[in-house]
Design an enzyme around this catalytic site. Structure first.
Site, PDB file in Angstrom:
ATOM      1  N   GLU A 161      10.108 -14.005   0.995  1.00  0.00           N
ATOM      2  CA  GLU A 161       9.366 -13.688  -0.208  1.00  0.00           C
ATOM      3  C   GLU A 161      10.166 -12.592  -0.903  1.00  0.00           C
ATOM      4  OE1 GLU A 161       5.211 -11.781  -1.890  1.00  0.00           O
ATOM      5  OE2 GLU A 161       6.290 -10.962  -0.191  1.00  0.00           O
ATOM      6  N   ASP A 178       7.595 -11.120   4.465  1.00  0.00           N
ATOM      7  CA  ASP A 178       6.922 -10.462   3.357  1.00  0.00           C
ATOM      8  C   ASP A 178       7.858  -9.465   2.679  1.00  0.00           C
ATOM      9  OD1 ASP A 178       4.358  -9.876   1.951  1.00  0.00           O
ATOM     10  OD2 ASP A 178       4.620  -7.900   2.855  1.00  0.00           O
TER      11      ASP A 178
END
Length: 580
Positions: free
Chosen positions: A301, A239
């Site tokens: 990401e 993330d």
């Protein structure tokens, strides 16, 4: 190649030759590369809270995922990626983690997780999990110890604490803004009840950022990686992978809070994103994964632009994949698609990495809704609400099907978001009282947040909560008519979105499209038709307003049953045809 073009002014089969070289952009993978599953992977994202609820509490759970893995296996996917299922106060949909090495009771237990991995493995599906290394929950024991230990302590150095500016330190240390609205700094009250230091949170105030200048933070996350690798996970989606390290002096930043570049403030100058020290972190992580075999993967990401900067994350000794947000954000336009696809392949080919393609995820509008928007609301925001102009869902469904076939015809890896194979739109009429995304609260409703794309899935058309939960409970409300999208209805409909995805994934594997090549058809380069060859398959996408002649009648798959008429491709449709 010499193509045979169908005459488009009648139903006749009279043909004429159309010759000219294809313009090669991307070569097919070598045999060695083709052996690496992640270079051509189809990875299906599961948002656990909204997937399937077996215990009836209105929240999806790991047992629900395990129960439905067989239906996902029918789509011939390579892996599932699970969004966070860790213990969390759920202030940000589980991305506020309070324990990285356990399962939240609402989802099950470690034993439940182990059973999920066992079942997935038996079906030939790998399990990738979300890792959230930029920040944790303010309920995490490490942050609680930092609060108790006070300024200058070893515990507080695990996070980014700073003294404030101005009289008595009453102003934040710099001007950084949270992604969710408001200041990125929150002041603490010290143990003696006096106003204290400020801590950084690029997201919600309940999500303090770790201090990645501290070696102890590195050690903690290496421990976490090994914990899950030992339990059999195939890798990690990382993330906000571009945000861990901040520039040393934390200078003010006057660009966008998310670091996306503008003319005045290019993204590479953002002091909270893309810092050089990040690459050493991921080199170390790749070494750890390699200890468990050469089939474990890291996916970033990373909202980094332009594309040549993004490809730095997937150099041979770093990440295996990174999301391609440039493709996700591309409008329905052949020229724009062509540019993004070509730029992506050239950038990633330069470092020997595959590119990935994605159209939807839990942080953005589903592409049915996005392509259906004809009038955008005059306000900032990432979701639509009942007071906004509503999307044209018929248009959105048509273009979404066409875009999906475009994506699945490209070489490289693809990510699917749960429910896109059912053609789900966002819930754009959700009552504001039901919203749970922190963005909505932190902006006083100026931004509606991401709840609309996170609505629980429909499984059975005649069951309570459309089969999501036998009790009929659902943590977010499902929109009216949700049952019409249910999987049981679509399984029996040869023209459904599910049928199209299933057939596309079968053909994608049979024709080796993920490991394939890309060559533009030169006769279409200056038209509203996106046309390329990938091995033995021609992919044609009509983004214009008029029919486009097909070069061959050998149709393998189309985005709708009426995509082709009289040898031509209709506007808003995509077709795969067998190369002659």
């Amino acid at each position: 190649m010499t193509a045979t073009r169908i005459a488009c002014d009648s139903d006749a089969t009279t043909t004429s030759d159309s010759s000219g070289p294809l313009l090669a952009v991307h070569p097919a993978d070598s045999p060695d590369d083709a052996a690496r599953w992640w270079r051509s992977s189809v990875i299906y994202q599961i948002y656990p809270r909204s997937f399937r609820d077996l215990d009836g509490d209105g929240n999806g759970d790991l047992a629900g995922i395990t129960a439905e893995l067989g239906q996902l296996a029918e789509m011939d996917i390579d892996a599932v990626w699970l969004s966070p299922f860790y213990p969390s106060p759920q202030r940000d949909g589980g991305y506020d983690v309070s324990n990285y090495c356990d399962v939240a009771p609402m989802y099950g237990s470690l034993a439940t997780f182990d059973h999920l991995v066992e079942r997935a493995t038996a079906l030939g599906i790998r399990v990738i999990i979300d890792l959230v290394p930029n920040h944790c929950s303010d309920e995490h024991p490490l942050f609680q110890k930092a609060l108790a230990a006070g300024p200058g302590s070893r515990e507080r150095d695990m996070f980014i604490f700073r003294d404030g500016k101005g009289p008595e330190g009453a102003e934040p240390p710099n001007n950084w803004q949270s992604h969710f609205g408001g200041s990125a700094w929150t002041r603490v009250v010290e143990v003696d009840d006096s106003p204290g230091q400020w801590y950084l949170h690029l997201f919600d105030s309940s999500q303090p950022d770790f201090n990645w200048d501290n070696a102890a933070v590195h050690g903690e996350f290496e421990r976490i990686l090994r914990f899950w690798l030992d339990r059999g996970v195939a890798g990690f989606r990382v993330d906000v992978a571009h945000s861990l390290v901040k520039k040393q002096d934390l200078p003010d930043w006057h660009g966008r809070p998310d670091g996306v570049g503008t003319d005045d403030h290019p993204g590479h100058l953002a002091p909270m994103f893309g810092q050089p020290a990040l690459h050493d972190i991921y080199r170390r992580w790749r070494q750890i994964l390699a200890e468990y075999g050469d089939d474990r993967v890291l996916c970033a990401e990373a909202s980094i632009d332009p594309l040549p900067r993004l490809s730095d994350w997937v150099r041979p000794d770093e990440m295996h994949q990174t999301f391609n947000f440039a493709f996700l954000n591309c409008p329905w336009d052949a020229t724009r698609f062509r540019t993004v696809i070509e730029d992506s392949l050239r950038a990633f080919d330069a470092v020997g990495a595959p590119t990935t393609w994605v159209l939807s995820n839990h942080d953005v509008q589903r592409h049915v809704t996005r392509f259906g928007i004809t009038e955008r609301p005059d306000r900032p925001g990432d979701g639509l609400g009942p007071d906004d102009p509503q999307p044209d869902l018929a248009r959105g469904q048509t273009l979404a099907r066409a875009a999906s076939l475009l994506m699945l015809g490209l070489p490289g890896g693809v990510y699917l978001y749960q429910g896109e194979e059912l053609g789900l739109p966002d819930h754009t009429l959700m009552p504001h009282s039901c919203r749970q995304d922190p963005t909505y609260a932190r902006t006083d409703g100026q931004r509606l947040g991401r709840d609309g794309s996170r609505v629980p899935l429909p499984w059975e058309s005649r069951a309570a909560a459309a089969g999501f939960s036998e009790s009929g409970a659902a943590w977010l409300p499902q929109p009216a008519g949700w049952e019409s999208f249910a999987r049981d209805v679509q399984r029996n409909d040869p023209e459904s979105v599910l049928a199209m995805y299933t057939e596309a994934l079968r053909l994608r594997r049979n024709y080796g499209l993920g490991h394939g090549s890309l060559e533009w058809l030169p006769e279409y380069l200056d038209t509203a038709c996106l046309a390329f060859a990938n091995g033995d398959v021609l992919v044609m996408v009509n983004t214009g307003d008029t029919d486009v002649c097909l070069p061959t009648p050998n149709v393998l798959l189309s985005s709708a049953s009426d995509s082709v008429r009289h040898g031509s491709l209709r506007p808003g449709h995509t077709v795969w045809v067998k190369r002659t």
